[in-house]
Design an enzyme around this catalytic site. Structure first.
Site, PDB file in Angstrom:
ATOM      1  N   GLY A 235       0.823  -1.094  -0.006  1.00 60.79           N
ATOM      2  CA  GLY A 235      -0.093  -0.139  -0.027  1.00 60.79           C
ATOM      3  C   GLY A 235       0.899   1.194  -0.185  1.00 60.79           C
ATOM      4  N   SER A 236       0.236   2.204   0.501  1.00 60.59           N
ATOM      5  CA  SER A 236       1.096   3.683   0.491  1.00 60.59           C
ATOM      6  C   SER A 236       2.010   3.573   1.454  1.00 60.59           C
ATOM      7  CB  SER A 236       0.166   4.730   0.777  1.00 60.59           C
ATOM      8  OG  SER A 236      -0.706   4.599   2.077  1.00 60.59           O
ATOM      9  N   GLY A 240       2.254   2.266   5.557  1.00 58.68           N
ATOM     10  CA  GLY A 240       3.524   1.574   6.203  1.00 58.68           C
ATOM     11  C   GLY A 240       4.042   2.084   7.215  1.00 58.68           C
ATOM     12  N   GLU A 257       5.689  -3.197   0.980  1.00 59.76           N
ATOM     13  CA  GLU A 257       5.897  -2.899  -0.398  1.00 59.76           C
ATOM     14  C   GLU A 257       5.009  -1.721  -0.458  1.00 59.76           C
ATOM     15  OE1 GLU A 257       7.940  -4.163  -2.164  1.00 59.76           O
ATOM     16  OE2 GLU A 257       8.378  -6.345  -1.641  1.00 59.76           O
ATOM     17  N   CYS A 291       2.380   0.583  -8.687  1.00 66.04           N
ATOM     18  CA  CYS A 291       3.197   1.037  -7.664  1.00 66.04           C
ATOM     19  C   CYS A 291       4.712   1.452  -8.395  1.00 66.04           C
ATOM     20  CB  CYS A 291       3.717   0.059  -6.447  1.00 66.04           C
ATOM     21  SG  CYS A 291       4.062  -1.688  -7.115  1.00 66.04           S
TER      22      CYS A 291
END
Length: 503
Positions: A235-236, A240, A257, A291
């Site tokens: 995700g963003s 994170g 990630e 991404c």
């Protein structure tokens, strides 16, 4: 036929119980038209704890199954995915707004990682290590880790789960999956496909794979549970920053990630025709919602006027529209929030002196769907919104003249996922790939930033989180390592020459 009816037919064909996606309080929408295609019942926080307890019980059994036998389950999953490829790929396109080829490509990626993991199940190698003590042998062994929690994003709603699950299963771990609340239907479909593989396998413990439906509170309960040994979250960077400290506080393990403000560099010797095609797909594919999407482009002064006008023309002419009914190359943004973020970034770019080409909303049949013309923004320098990732089809283009300086600019952002250089100069190529070149986890030459294959470890550095999934030795993240020393002599020598004699 409405997308709601199409989705229901696909879910029925894939074996999903209608009770899982009808009558609930959590709606699911298709970005293609904006219409509601499901109504799910979210799991409670209490249900999360019960699910993880079942997974922990499954771990005690699964860890004792020989790894090649565990690989047999993943082989069967690959077979079931092949049989369901058309239906699942279509469902991905409906729920995530991808073109049919991209939907099918994502399922093919699942099949590929299954093939990889089956072979890996016979290659979970440790080392034999030289020891300074006579009559001793030292080695390392790898053991299953425990419950693996997977949190996935909307943009690759099924592939990311498969990257984690295929490796986790062969490594001896159960999986608890919390998909994005924007794409829950494809997760239910994947579980139904896996259930068929489990039925054929016949010897897997109950609770080996489970799906949790819900929003942030469900994800938080998964993250904070001490029985989850590993949290793999996609995700963003903002997400994170929340997940990482919470797992670290309980000494859990993470694979993160996160964001990717990815860049390309076009050098004087570049094949401009190749660069044009690579940049166009890398920046506009999946409506800029990968991404690994290319978001920054540095073009040398000597080729800027030969390349950038052609790129602008490509942005003006690329087809935008319903990916299920047309041959459009650019589909919808996932929702209004993504559209608003894109417009805010473009306004900030104008305020910073940028010249914006494109970026307007495209007229479609439904006001609830958000289609936009991809935006190319010529910037005077790497300032303002260029330094931040906006998850939309915006490409910031800047001139450069000095190679060493452009490497510094390339690396001067928080994220470090993917990068590329277009050059026929060996020195530039090798410098970009060297320790003083790109600081990203993925560095490409004469291809774009997106389109990674499963054979290589996928992930990035800095604010991308440092995690690795998929190929190479990423499997080690799903196991625990033990160093073993065996004394087969009649003596007890100590390491480092230490003497400790007792009568």
């Amino acid at each position: 036929m409405s997308l709601q009816i199409q989705a229901k037919q696909l879910l029925d064909d894939l074996g999903v119980d209608p009770a899982r996606y009808t009558g609930g309080a959590m709606p699911s929408y298709s970005p293609v038209t904006g219409e509601q295609i499901g109504a799910l019942t979210p799991d409670s926080v209490e249900a999360v704890a019960e699910t993880i307890a079942h997974a922990k019980a499954a771990f005690r059994v699964w860890r004792t199954v020989p790894a090649p036998k565990r690989g047999e389950l993943v082989r069967l999953l690959g077979e079931e995915l092949r049989a369901s490829k058309e239906a699942l790929g279509r469902l991905v396109s409906i729920e995530a707004g991808k073109s049919p080829s991209e939907g099918l490509g994502e399922v093919q990626e699942m099949i590929d990682i299954c093939d990889f993991a089956v072979g890996l199940s016979r290659q979970l190698y440790g080392l034999t290590i030289a020891t300074e003590r006579p009559g001793h042998r030292m080695m390392e062994t790898w053991h299953p880790l425990g419950v693996v929690g997977v949190i996935s994003a909307f943009n690759f709603p099924v592939a990311v789960w498969s990257w984690n699950a295929a490796l986790a299963f062969v490594c001896g771990n159960p999986v608890v999956w919390k998909p994005s609340e924007k794409t829950p239907l494809t997760a239910l479909a994947c579980q139904a496909i896996l259930d068929r593989a489990l039925a054929r396998f016949g010897a897997a413990p109950e609770g080996l794979s489970q799906v949790l439906i819900g929003g942030a509170e469900v994800g938080n309960a998964l993250v904070e549970n001490h029985d989850v040994a590993l949290v793999s979250a996609t995700g963003s960077t903002r997400m994170g920053r929340i997940v990482g400290p919470k797992v670290a506080a309980r000494f859990g393990r993470t694979i993160l990630e996160l964001g990717g403000n990815n860049a390309g560099i076009v050098c004087p010797s570049a094949d401009l025709d190749m660069a044009l095609r690579a940049v166009a797909f890398g920046a506009m594919g999946t409506a800029g919602q990968r991404c690994t999407t290319m978001r920054r482009l540095f073009v040398h002064d000597s080729v800027y006027d030969a390349l950038v006008p052609r790129l602008i023309k490509a942005y003006e002419s690329v087809s935008v529209g319903n990916p299920l009914e047309t041959q459009a190359l650019v589909g919808p943004l996932i929702d209004k929030q993504a559209f608003d973020a894109m417009q805010a970034a473009l306004e900030a770019a104008r305020a910073a002196g940028g010249t914006v080409h494109g970026g307007a909303r495209e007229a479609v049949a439904s006001n609830a769907a958000y289609y936009v013309r991809p935006a190319l923004v010529e910037m005077p320098a790497q300032t303002g919104p260029v330094l931040d990732e906006t998850f939309a089809p915006i490409l910031y283009v800047m001139r450069y003249s000095d190679f060493d300086a452009v490497i510094e600019d390339h690396n001067a952002v928080g994220a470090g996922l993917s990068s590329s250089i277009f050059t026929l100069d060996m020195r530039e190529m090798e410098t970009f790939l060297s320790a003083r070149g790109s600081d990203c986890g993925i560095a490409n030459v004469n291809i774009g930033t997106s389109g990674a294959e499963i054979g290589g470890a996928f992930g990035g550095e800095k604010e991308t989180g440092g995690g690795r999934e998929s190929g190479s030795d990423a499997w080690k993240g799903y196991m625990r390592r033990a160093t073993n020393t065996i004394n087969f002599s009649r003596e007890l020598p100590l390491a480092q020459g230490v003497v400790f004699d007792i009568d």
